[in-house]
Write a protein that holds these residues in place. Structure first.
Motif, PDB file in Angstrom:
ATOM      1  N   GLY A 123       0.803  -1.224   0.000  1.00 16.86           N
ATOM      2  CA  GLY A 123       0.000   0.000   0.000  1.00 16.86           C
ATOM      3  C   GLY A 123       0.835   1.274   0.000  1.00 16.86           C
ATOM      4  N   ASN A 124       2.150   1.124  -0.004  1.00 12.37           N
ATOM      5  CA  ASN A 124       2.999   2.311  -0.083  1.00 12.37           C
ATOM      6  C   ASN A 124       2.988   2.880  -1.493  1.00 12.37           C
ATOM      7  OD1 ASN A 124       4.604   2.620   2.568  1.00 12.37           O
ATOM      8  ND2 ASN A 124       4.725   0.421   2.135  1.00 12.37           N
ATOM      9  N   HIS A 125       3.100   4.187  -1.578  1.00 14.59           N
ATOM     10  CA  HIS A 125       3.306   4.807  -2.888  1.00 14.59           C
ATOM     11  C   HIS A 125       4.610   4.272  -3.470  1.00 14.59           C
ATOM     12  CE1 HIS A 125       4.229   7.800  -5.891  1.00 14.59           C
ATOM     13  NE2 HIS A 125       2.951   8.118  -5.865  1.00 14.59           N
ATOM     14  N   PRO A 126       4.663   4.028  -4.782  1.00 15.29           N
ATOM     15  CA  PRO A 126       5.893   3.473  -5.363  1.00 15.29           C
ATOM     16  C   PRO A 126       7.140   4.309  -5.066  1.00 15.29           C
ATOM     17  CG  PRO A 126       4.125   3.436  -6.980  1.00 15.29           C
ATOM     18  CD  PRO A 126       3.595   4.165  -5.766  1.00 15.29           C
ATOM     19  N   LEU A 127       6.972   5.576  -4.773  1.00 16.50           N
ATOM     20  CA  LEU A 127       8.122   6.434  -4.478  1.00 16.50           C
ATOM     21  C   LEU A 127       8.255   6.723  -2.977  1.00 16.50           C
ATOM     22  CD1 LEU A 127       7.875   8.951  -7.452  1.00 16.50           C
ATOM     23  CD2 LEU A 127       9.345   6.945  -7.256  1.00 16.50           C
ATOM     24  N   ALA A 128       7.480   6.022  -2.140  1.00 17.86           N
ATOM     25  CA  ALA A 128       7.581   6.225  -0.684  1.00 17.86           C
ATOM     26  C   ALA A 128       8.984   5.871  -0.214  1.00 17.86           C
ATOM     27  CB  ALA A 128       6.553   5.365   0.038  1.00 17.86           C
ATOM     28  N   GLY A 129       9.468   6.624   0.754  1.00 24.69           N
ATOM     29  CA  GLY A 129      10.756   6.325   1.358  1.00 24.69           C
ATOM     30  C   GLY A 129      11.947   6.783   0.543  1.00 24.69           C
ATOM     31  N   MET A 130      11.697   7.376  -0.587  1.00 24.78           N
ATOM     32  CA  MET A 130      12.798   7.777  -1.465  1.00 24.78           C
ATOM     33  C   MET A 130      12.988   9.287  -1.443  1.00 24.78           C
ATOM     34  SD  MET A 130      12.028   5.406  -4.761  1.00 24.78           S
ATOM     35  CE  MET A 130      13.498   5.912  -5.628  1.00 24.78           C
ATOM     36  N   ALA A 131      14.248   9.704  -1.384  1.00 25.93           N
ATOM     37  CA  ALA A 131      14.566  11.099  -1.652  1.00 25.93           C
ATOM     38  C   ALA A 131      14.582  11.242  -3.179  1.00 25.93           C
ATOM     39  CB  ALA A 131      15.916  11.472  -1.070  1.00 25.93           C
ATOM     40  N   LEU A 132      13.977  12.278  -3.667  1.00 22.43           N
ATOM     41  CA  LEU A 132      13.825  12.454  -5.114  1.00 22.43           C
ATOM     42  C   LEU A 132      14.595  13.682  -5.561  1.00 22.43           C
ATOM     43  CD1 LEU A 132       9.966  11.860  -5.292  1.00 22.43           C
ATOM     44  CD2 LEU A 132      11.787  10.181  -5.646  1.00 22.43           C
ATOM     45  N   ARG A 133      15.268  13.551  -6.675  1.00 20.15           N
ATOM     46  CA  ARG A 133      16.023  14.674  -7.215  1.00 20.15           C
ATOM     47  C   ARG A 133      15.399  15.057  -8.556  1.00 20.15           C
ATOM     48  NH1 ARG A 133      22.307  13.638  -7.069  1.00 20.15           N
ATOM     49  NH2 ARG A 133      21.861  13.371  -4.851  1.00 20.15           N
ATOM     50  N   PHE A 134      14.857  16.244  -8.594  1.00 22.50           N
ATOM     51  CA  PHE A 134      14.207  16.730  -9.809  1.00 22.50           C
ATOM     52  C   PHE A 134      15.100  17.731 -10.515  1.00 22.50           C
ATOM     53  CE2 PHE A 134      10.580  15.501  -7.195  1.00 22.50           C
ATOM     54  CZ  PHE A 134       9.710  14.935  -8.114  1.00 22.50           C
ATOM     55  N   THR A 135      15.363  17.504 -11.783  1.00 26.07           N
ATOM     56  CA  THR A 135      15.971  18.529 -12.624  1.00 26.07           C
ATOM     57  C   THR A 135      14.831  19.168 -13.404  1.00 26.07           C
ATOM     58  OG1 THR A 135      18.032  17.322 -12.775  1.00 26.07           O
ATOM     59  CG2 THR A 135      17.619  18.986 -14.470  1.00 26.07           C
ATOM     60  N   LEU A 136      14.666  20.461 -13.190  1.00 27.85           N
ATOM     61  CA  LEU A 136      13.503  21.168 -13.718  1.00 27.85           C
ATOM     62  C   LEU A 136      13.938  22.232 -14.704  1.00 27.85           C
ATOM     63  CD1 LEU A 136      11.896  21.825 -10.207  1.00 27.85           C
ATOM     64  CD2 LEU A 136      11.193  20.045 -11.824  1.00 27.85           C
ATOM     65  N   LYS A 137      13.201  22.366 -15.785  1.00 31.80           N
ATOM     66  CA  LYS A 137      13.432  23.473 -16.702  1.00 31.80           C
ATOM     67  C   LYS A 137      12.088  24.054 -17.117  1.00 31.80           C
ATOM     68  CE  LYS A 137      15.636  25.142 -20.795  1.00 31.80           C
ATOM     69  NZ  LYS A 137      16.270  24.907 -22.090  1.00 31.80           N
ATOM     70  N   VAL A 138      11.870  25.300 -16.729  1.00 28.19           N
ATOM     71  CA  VAL A 138      10.602  25.966 -17.035  1.00 28.19           C
ATOM     72  C   VAL A 138      10.598  26.375 -18.504  1.00 28.19           C
ATOM     73  CG1 VAL A 138       9.111  27.938 -16.504  1.00 28.19           C
ATOM     74  CG2 VAL A 138      10.431  26.820 -14.670  1.00 28.19           C
ATOM     75  N   THR A 139       9.563  25.954 -19.233  1.00 28.32           N
ATOM     76  CA  THR A 139       9.499  26.325 -20.647  1.00 28.32           C
ATOM     77  C   THR A 139       8.382  27.319 -20.944  1.00 28.32           C
ATOM     78  OG1 THR A 139       8.098  24.427 -21.185  1.00 28.32           O
ATOM     79  CG2 THR A 139      10.491  24.133 -21.403  1.00 28.32           C
ATOM     80  N   ASP A 140       7.391  27.421 -20.057  1.00 29.32           N
ATOM     81  CA  ASP A 140       6.302  28.360 -20.330  1.00 29.32           C
ATOM     82  C   ASP A 140       5.601  28.733 -19.032  1.00 29.32           C
ATOM     83  OD1 ASP A 140       4.657  29.804 -22.322  1.00 29.32           O
ATOM     84  OD2 ASP A 140       3.048  28.515 -21.599  1.00 29.32           O
ATOM     85  N   VAL A 141       5.170  29.984 -18.956  1.00 27.79           N
ATOM     86  CA  VAL A 141       4.357  30.457 -17.836  1.00 27.79           C
ATOM     87  C   VAL A 141       3.233  31.282 -18.431  1.00 27.79           C
ATOM     88  CG1 VAL A 141       4.322  31.731 -15.663  1.00 27.79           C
ATOM     89  CG2 VAL A 141       6.457  30.679 -16.424  1.00 27.79           C
ATOM     90  N   ARG A 142       2.014  30.986 -18.054  1.00 30.36           N
ATOM     91  CA  ARG A 142       0.894  31.814 -18.513  1.00 30.36           C
ATOM     92  C   ARG A 142      -0.101  32.001 -17.362  1.00 30.36           C
ATOM     93  NH1 ARG A 142      -3.733  28.721 -18.991  1.00 30.36           N
ATOM     94  NH2 ARG A 142      -3.499  26.543 -19.611  1.00 30.36           N
ATOM     95  N   GLN A 143      -0.950  32.997 -17.514  1.00 29.26           N
ATOM     96  CA  GLN A 143      -2.003  33.231 -16.536  1.00 29.26           C
ATOM     97  C   GLN A 143      -3.035  32.106 -16.642  1.00 29.26           C
ATOM     98  OE1 GLN A 143      -1.766  36.020 -14.480  1.00 29.26           O
ATOM     99  NE2 GLN A 143      -3.305  34.837 -13.364  1.00 29.26           N
ATOM    100  N   ALA A 144      -3.490  31.580 -15.528  1.00 29.45           N
ATOM    101  CA  ALA A 144      -4.550  30.568 -15.549  1.00 29.45           C
ATOM    102  C   ALA A 144      -5.876  31.223 -15.919  1.00 29.45           C
ATOM    103  CB  ALA A 144      -4.662  29.906 -14.182  1.00 29.45           C
ATOM    104  N   THR A 145      -6.783  30.456 -16.528  1.00 25.70           N
ATOM    105  CA  THR A 145      -8.127  30.970 -16.799  1.00 25.70           C
ATOM    106  C   THR A 145      -8.947  30.904 -15.511  1.00 25.70           C
ATOM    107  OG1 THR A 145      -9.044  28.803 -17.344  1.00 25.70           O
ATOM    108  CG2 THR A 145      -7.999  30.031 -19.147  1.00 25.70           C
TER     109      THR A 145
END
Ligand SMILES: [Zn+2]
Length: 180
Positions: A123-145
């Protein structure tokens, strides 16, 4: 445009574990509604707040800020005949945890092992117990409707489809499950 509450952010991501091993390289970018709507991990929002398209960063998120610690009490062994056929490792089922807590929500169990007449459900989330390293690159930002803000999720390409309310794409673990 800068990332702020009620903007829609498109971000390419690569997800690795704390050892740097690849978990998931996003085939599609993540598109989420920024501003504490639990569309993505709060630590990701924190890292991107005030940034613009073109911003890149790698952040590490500890288990308590991601999918929690691994709880061995959420592993159950069930008789094979209580589960449907065909059955494969990796299949998921909704069930109730075996606790006396009546407020407990139904949870998702993943089949992690199948023996002759027994099945291991985790019943654990598949990523439970793990430290996660995200490499992020923002490609777009817009106003929400206004509609997106009212629904608290993104509409349109790569966003949420109201017709198809359920899971995200395969492997999209960190945004297809509600956060606790
Ligand atoms: Zn909607």
């Amino acid at each position: 445009m800068k990332i702020a509450k009620n903007t829609v952010v498109t971000v390419n991501y690569i997800l690795r574990d704390a050892q740097g091993d690849l978990i998931e390289e996003g085939r599609d970018p993540m598109v989420y509604l920024h501003g504490g709507y639990e569309n993505t991990l709060p630590k990701i929002e924190e890292a991107l707040e005030g940034k613009s398209a073109g911003f890149e960063d790698t952040i590490q998120v500890e288990p308590e800020d991601a999918f929690g610690d691994y709880d061995p009490n959420l592993v159950k062994i069930e008789p094979r005949n209580r589960l449907p056929t065909p059955l494969e490792v990796g299949m998921q089922f909704e069930g109730s945890p075996d606790t006396d807590d009546e407020d407990e929500q139904p949870m998702i169990f993943t089949v992690t092992d199948i023996a002759d007449d027994k099945v291991v459900l985790d019943g654990n989330h598949p990523l439970a117990g793990m430290a996660l390293r995200f490499t992020l690159k923002v490609t777009d930002v817009r106003q929400a409707t206004e509609e997106e803000i009212a629904h608290e999720h993104v509409h349109g390409p790569h966003g949420h489809h109201d017709q198809d309310e359920d899971e995200g794409e395969d492997g999209d673990h960190f945004r297809s499950h509600p956060l606790h």
